[in-house]
Write an enzyme that holds these catalytic residues in place. Sequence first.
Site, PDB file in Angstrom:
ATOM      1  N   ARG A 153       0.738  -1.053   0.004  1.00 62.68           N
ATOM      2  CA  ARG A 153      -0.037   0.082  -0.042  1.00 62.68           C
ATOM      3  C   ARG A 153       0.935   1.223  -0.198  1.00 62.68           C
ATOM      4  O   ARG A 153       1.799   1.520   0.902  1.00 62.68           O
ATOM      5  CB  ARG A 153      -0.898  -0.118   1.238  1.00 62.68           C
ATOM      6  CG  ARG A 153      -1.523   1.472   1.298  1.00 62.68           C
ATOM      7  CD  ARG A 153      -2.674   1.375   2.629  1.00 62.68           C
ATOM      8  NE  ARG A 153      -3.672   0.879   2.075  1.00 62.68           N
ATOM      9  CZ  ARG A 153      -4.893   0.769   2.632  1.00 62.68           C
ATOM     10  NH1 ARG A 153      -5.173   1.610   3.567  1.00 62.68           N
ATOM     11  NH2 ARG A 153      -5.934   0.187   2.113  1.00 62.68           N
ATOM     12  N   HIS A 155      -7.455   0.762  -6.274  1.00 62.17           N
ATOM     13  CA  HIS A 155      -7.632  -0.132  -5.067  1.00 62.17           C
ATOM     14  C   HIS A 155      -8.345  -1.417  -5.551  1.00 62.17           C
ATOM     15  O   HIS A 155      -9.627  -1.820  -5.288  1.00 62.17           O
ATOM     16  CB  HIS A 155      -8.537   0.497  -3.882  1.00 62.17           C
ATOM     17  CG  HIS A 155      -8.460   0.017  -2.465  1.00 62.17           C
ATOM     18  ND1 HIS A 155      -7.716  -1.004  -2.227  1.00 62.17           N
ATOM     19  CD2 HIS A 155      -9.012   0.466  -1.383  1.00 62.17           C
ATOM     20  CE1 HIS A 155      -7.627  -1.389  -0.851  1.00 62.17           C
ATOM     21  NE2 HIS A 155      -8.637  -0.575  -0.432  1.00 62.17           N
ATOM     22  N   GLN A 210     -10.227  -3.808  -2.946  1.00 62.99           N
ATOM     23  CA  GLN A 210     -11.421  -3.507  -2.467  1.00 62.99           C
ATOM     24  C   GLN A 210     -12.775  -3.599  -3.704  1.00 62.99           C
ATOM     25  O   GLN A 210     -13.618  -4.247  -3.212  1.00 62.99           O
ATOM     26  CB  GLN A 210     -11.403  -1.866  -2.287  1.00 62.99           C
ATOM     27  CG  GLN A 210     -12.614  -1.348  -1.839  1.00 62.99           C
ATOM     28  CD  GLN A 210     -12.933  -1.629  -0.268  1.00 62.99           C
ATOM     29  OE1 GLN A 210     -11.996  -1.476   0.576  1.00 62.99           O
ATOM     30  NE2 GLN A 210     -14.050  -1.806  -0.361  1.00 62.99           N
ATOM     31  N   ASP A 231     -17.325   7.178  -0.809  1.00 59.92           N
ATOM     32  CA  ASP A 231     -15.950   7.044  -0.130  1.00 59.92           C
ATOM     33  C   ASP A 231     -15.611   8.431   0.522  1.00 59.92           C
ATOM     34  O   ASP A 231     -16.467   9.372   0.318  1.00 59.92           O
ATOM     35  CB  ASP A 231     -15.090   6.539  -1.260  1.00 59.92           C
ATOM     36  CG  ASP A 231     -13.701   6.311  -0.583  1.00 59.92           C
ATOM     37  OD1 ASP A 231     -13.600   6.287   0.765  1.00 59.92           O
ATOM     38  OD2 ASP A 231     -12.777   6.188  -1.333  1.00 59.92           O
ATOM     39  N   CYS A 287     -16.317   1.929   1.153  1.00 60.86           N
ATOM     40  CA  CYS A 287     -15.172   0.920   1.319  1.00 60.86           C
ATOM     41  C   CYS A 287     -14.639   1.056   2.824  1.00 60.86           C
ATOM     42  O   CYS A 287     -13.879   0.036   3.193  1.00 60.86           O
ATOM     43  CB  CYS A 287     -14.190   1.279   0.450  1.00 60.86           C
ATOM     44  SG  CYS A 287     -13.654   2.960   0.457  1.00 60.86           S
ATOM     45  N   ARG A 321     -13.351  -8.367   2.071  1.00 61.10           N
ATOM     46  CA  ARG A 321     -11.889  -8.340   1.721  1.00 61.10           C
ATOM     47  C   ARG A 321     -11.395  -9.531   2.065  1.00 61.10           C
ATOM     48  O   ARG A 321     -10.391  -9.960   1.555  1.00 61.10           O
ATOM     49  CB  ARG A 321     -11.618  -7.113   2.921  1.00 61.10           C
ATOM     50  CG  ARG A 321     -12.008  -5.717   1.997  1.00 61.10           C
ATOM     51  CD  ARG A 321     -11.713  -5.231   0.652  1.00 61.10           C
ATOM     52  NE  ARG A 321     -10.203  -5.127   0.796  1.00 61.10           N
ATOM     53  CZ  ARG A 321      -9.546  -4.235   1.281  1.00 61.10           C
ATOM     54  NH1 ARG A 321      -9.884  -3.168   1.916  1.00 61.10           N
ATOM     55  NH2 ARG A 321      -8.070  -4.154   1.077  1.00 61.10           N
TER      56      ARG A 321
HETATM   57  N1   CP Z   1     -11.048  -0.153   2.941  1.00 62.72           N
HETATM   58  C1   CP Z   1      -9.897  -0.198   3.221  1.00 62.72           C
HETATM   59  O1   CP Z   1      -8.980  -0.454   2.429  1.00 62.72           O
HETATM   60  O2   CP Z   1      -9.724  -0.065   4.506  1.00 62.72           O
HETATM   61  P1   CP Z   1      -7.916   0.288   5.276  1.00 62.72           P
HETATM   62  O3   CP Z   1      -7.624   1.769   4.907  1.00 62.72           O
HETATM   63  O4   CP Z   1      -8.485   0.114   6.844  1.00 62.72           O
HETATM   64  O5   CP Z   1      -7.283  -0.817   5.069  1.00 62.72           O
HETATM   65  N1  NVA Z   2     -10.035   6.576  -1.159  1.00 64.15           N
HETATM   66  C1  NVA Z   2      -9.668   6.164   0.073  1.00 64.15           C
HETATM   67  C2  NVA Z   2      -9.861   4.852   0.340  1.00 64.15           C
HETATM   68  C3  NVA Z   2      -9.489   4.099   1.847  1.00 64.15           C
HETATM   69  C4  NVA Z   2      -9.419   2.679   1.844  1.00 64.15           C
HETATM   70  C5  NVA Z   2      -8.195   6.432   0.591  1.00 64.15           C
HETATM   71  O1  NVA Z   2      -7.501   6.445  -0.530  1.00 64.15           O
HETATM   72  O2  NVA Z   2      -7.764   7.056   1.434  1.00 64.15           O
END
Ligand code: CP
Ligand code: NVA
Length: 312
Positions: free
Chosen positions: A104, A131, A134, A228, A268, A296
């Site tokens: 990530r 993502h 997700q 989101d 999400c 997930r």
């Molecule tokens: N939805 C998601 O990826 O959550 P986190 O940021 O908690 O991993």
């Molecule tokens: N769009 C959000 C998703 C988090 C899971 C971010 O990137 O922060």
Amino acid sequence: MKAADLIAISDLDRDDIIEIFSATRDLKEKLRAGIPTPVLAGKTLGMIFHKPSTRTRVSFEVGIYQLGGCGLYLSAADLQLGRGETILDTARTLSRYLDGIMIRTYSHADVVELARHASIPVINGLTDLSHPCQVLGDVYTILEHAGIDPAEPRLGGMRIVFIGDGNNVANSWVEAAARLDFSLTLCPPSGYEPDGGIWETSRAAGARIAIERDPARAVAGADIIYTDVWASMGREGEREERLRVFAPYQVNAALLARAKPGVKVMHCLPAHRGEEATDEVLDGPSSIIFDQAENRLHVQKGIMALLMGHPS
Ligand code: CP
Ligand code: NVA
């Protein structure tokens, strides 16, 4: 599965997605029945995080454990990567120890480069651009709720509406629309559209995608309303401006009343409750946000089993 990595949904074809969903169902059913599935016994997944996480971290770590393997949490700040070691050297070194890498980070190009130099599968656990895990989990959740066989994901009658920022999650939805047959309407404020390149590529590949600026018009006839956060990780500095711009795009009871009965609300997570969606909606009968969160785990187990289950 033909793909060697999971960097973006566009890496997958429809058959790959079906394979992931079939593995997901099998693993989920076995977990529920208490049947062990040690298909990755002795294997190790390294999990590199440049950004915080609750769901991704815990679901990958629990997932690899349930598959008989081991997960290694690697905070980017503690790796030599955080003080200038190259992605190439990191990829080649980690490939000597690990059987897979989940990462990530901010830059999508960094993940592409990592995968290019690693000899083991690389899984995108979120970048600024996309993502994929997700949205695969989300599509699986929709199939479950609609009673559609995940091995035959016919979603032709399904209308999905994404309200808010054209961010990483939105981009992965656009890519998914090019592989599956649902219709997708994005409803972002002007200037916050999804990535133009992904949009054009997906449209050229046959995605049924459209932009509608008016949230009330967008949700008419929707089966799914998805939202989101208004300021994704790394965009916190734009928060005040975004709160102002996105205010008309809140998913609340009044907006839900414009959709058809039975509409499901998805997010999400993490949510900024009271901003992009109200408590009333997130905790209401239409909400399936925690089924998404749970899936997930199951979908990523399917992905890991397929990508890491062969000698690398
Ligand atoms: N939805 C998601 O990826 O959550 P986190 O940021 O908690 O991993
Ligand atoms: N769009 C959000 C998703 C988090 C899971 C971010 O990137 O922060």
